[in-house]
Scaffold this active site. Structure first.
Site, short mmCIF file in Angstrom:
data_model
loop_
_atom_site.label_atom_id
_atom_site.label_comp_id
_atom_site.label_asym_id
_atom_site.label_seq_id
_atom_site.Cartn_x
_atom_site.Cartn_y
_atom_site.Cartn_z
N THR A 24 0.91 -1.15 0.00
CA THR A 24 0.00 0.00 0.00
C THR A 24 0.94 1.19 0.00
O THR A 24 2.11 1.04 0.34
CB THR A 24 -0.88 0.00 1.28
OG1 THR A 24 -1.92 -0.97 1.14
CG2 THR A 24 -1.54 1.34 1.56
N GLY B 178 -5.73 -5.70 6.03
CA GLY B 178 -6.81 -4.71 6.15
C GLY B 178 -7.98 -5.11 7.02
O GLY B 178 -8.55 -4.28 7.73
N THR C 107 -0.96 0.37 6.70
CA THR C 107 -0.70 -0.70 5.73
C THR C 107 -0.65 -2.02 6.46
O THR C 107 -0.14 -2.09 7.58
CB THR C 107 0.63 -0.47 4.97
OG1 THR C 107 0.94 -1.67 4.23
CG2 THR C 107 1.80 -0.18 5.91
N GLY D 137 -10.48 -3.18 1.37
CA GLY D 137 -9.61 -3.21 2.54
C GLY D 137 -9.83 -2.01 3.45
O GLY D 137 -10.83 -1.30 3.36
N1 ASP Z 1 -3.99 -2.66 3.91
C1 ASP Z 1 -4.10 -3.08 2.55
C2 ASP Z 1 -5.41 -3.79 2.38
O1 ASP Z 1 -5.77 -4.58 3.22
C3 ASP Z 1 -3.00 -3.98 2.10
C4 ASP Z 1 -1.64 -3.69 2.65
O2 ASP Z 1 -1.37 -2.61 3.10
O3 ASP Z 1 -0.81 -4.57 2.60
O4 ASP Z 1 -6.04 -3.60 1.37
#
Ligand code: ASP
Length: 315
Positions: A178, A232, A229, A208
């Protein structure tokens, strides 16, 4: 009243390449990508511009960089398509805009900004969001422009792992990523921006934490600006970004205590990841419980970047 010194913090996701697989060349490319985004965003703050514009510029730079999971280089869902989420929040008045599940605008963060500034809504998704983006005249790109071979291979590996019923090997680079930015400007205002392709092999239609205000994105001048990040679902269930605001506002906790404690609490629950946060005094917190988090800070003191648990470095 003295004007605060502006500060910008960014992240390029908690899905870092494992240290043993990282080459010096690749590491240099990640640091350079982070520095480019920091200079794009900090240039706005240095000329007295608003935090809102600074976080947008930083995120645009990261979206265009295919090393990071947002815009170009976004991960693929289980159907083999890319669905992106993005969010922008203004700490002055909690104005906010977000999009979910879109593929088309070159810069999903500008789609989020258009929702905030040109619609009466906060979050648009799917077909309606795509139509809104087209009508807003945002620059669009074909799906092929967003695709990278590396993300496609990551999807194949993840689908194969699931078919074989093999245990999750914990490779964060394959699953996560992210980008995000938080800033304090010279007028004392805060803003946060987050943009993502989500998680590799997510179900089509899955949204997410990034575009969910209070989960992956938050800004309020009274407390902090946050961009998260990581896994999610856990960040949504624990309202991570708003939890930091609440611990500061109601519990009187300093930014670092609030940010570090929530990231530590969700770790044993499966909430791997991290966040960047800045408060109205310019304090910055960059906690993560994963093996690394691409991240950086720009202020009057210079530009610092980091990937793993070591102290940030300036180049
Ligand atoms: N937080 C993001 C999501 O769940 C993915 C990530 O940051 O790795 O969409």
């Amino acid at each position: 009243m003295t004007r605060p010194d502006p500060v910008l913090a960014i992240h390029g996701g908690a899905g870092t390449i494992r240290r043993q697989s990282m080459t010096p060349e690749a590491e240099a490319r990640y640091h350079a990508g982070l520095r480019d985004a920091l200079s794009a965003g900090y240039a706005v703050l240095a000329r007295g511009g608003p935090a809102l514009d600074a976080v947008v510029e930083a995120v645009k730079s990261l979206e265009d960089n295919s090393l990071f999971n947002a815009g170009r280089g976004a991960v693929f869902n289980a159907d083999g398509t890319q669905e992106m989420d993005a969010a922008l929040m203004d700490g002055r008045d909690r104005r906010a805009g977000a999009v979910a599940g879109i593929c088309g605008p070159r810069h999903p963060i500008l789609a989020a900004r258009a929702v905030m500034e040109r619609s009466e809504h906060v979050l648009l998704c799917g077909d309606g969001a795509r139509r809104f983006c087209a009508e807003a005249g945002l620059e669009h790109r074909d799906p092929a422009w967003f695709r990278t071979e590396q993300r496609w291979q990551a999807l194949q590996e993840e689908l194969e792992r699931r078919r074989a019923g093999a245990a999750d090997d914990g490779d964060e680079a394959r699953k996560h990523g992210t980008v995000g930015a938080v800033a304090l400007d010279g007028d004392g205002h805060l803003a946060a921006a987050t943009s993502t392709g989500g998680m590799t092999a997510k179900a089509a239609g899955r949204v997410g934490d990034s575009p969910v205000f209070g989960a992956g994105t938050w800004a309020d001048d009274r407390t902090c600006a946050v961009s998260a990040t990581g896994h999610g679902e856990l960040f949504i269930r624990h309202a991570v970004a708003h939890e930091i605001d609440a611990r500061m506002r109601w519990g009187g906790q300093p930014l670092a205590t609030a940010a570090e404690s929530i990231i530590a609490e969700i770790a044993p629950l499966g909430g791997s990841g991290g966040l960047i946060a800045v408060d109205a005094r310019g304090n910055v917190a960059l906690p993560f419980n994963s093996s690394g988090m691409y991240r950086g800070v720009a202020s009057g003191a210079g530009v610092l970047t980091g990937i793993y648990g070591d102290p940030l470095v300036g180049r």
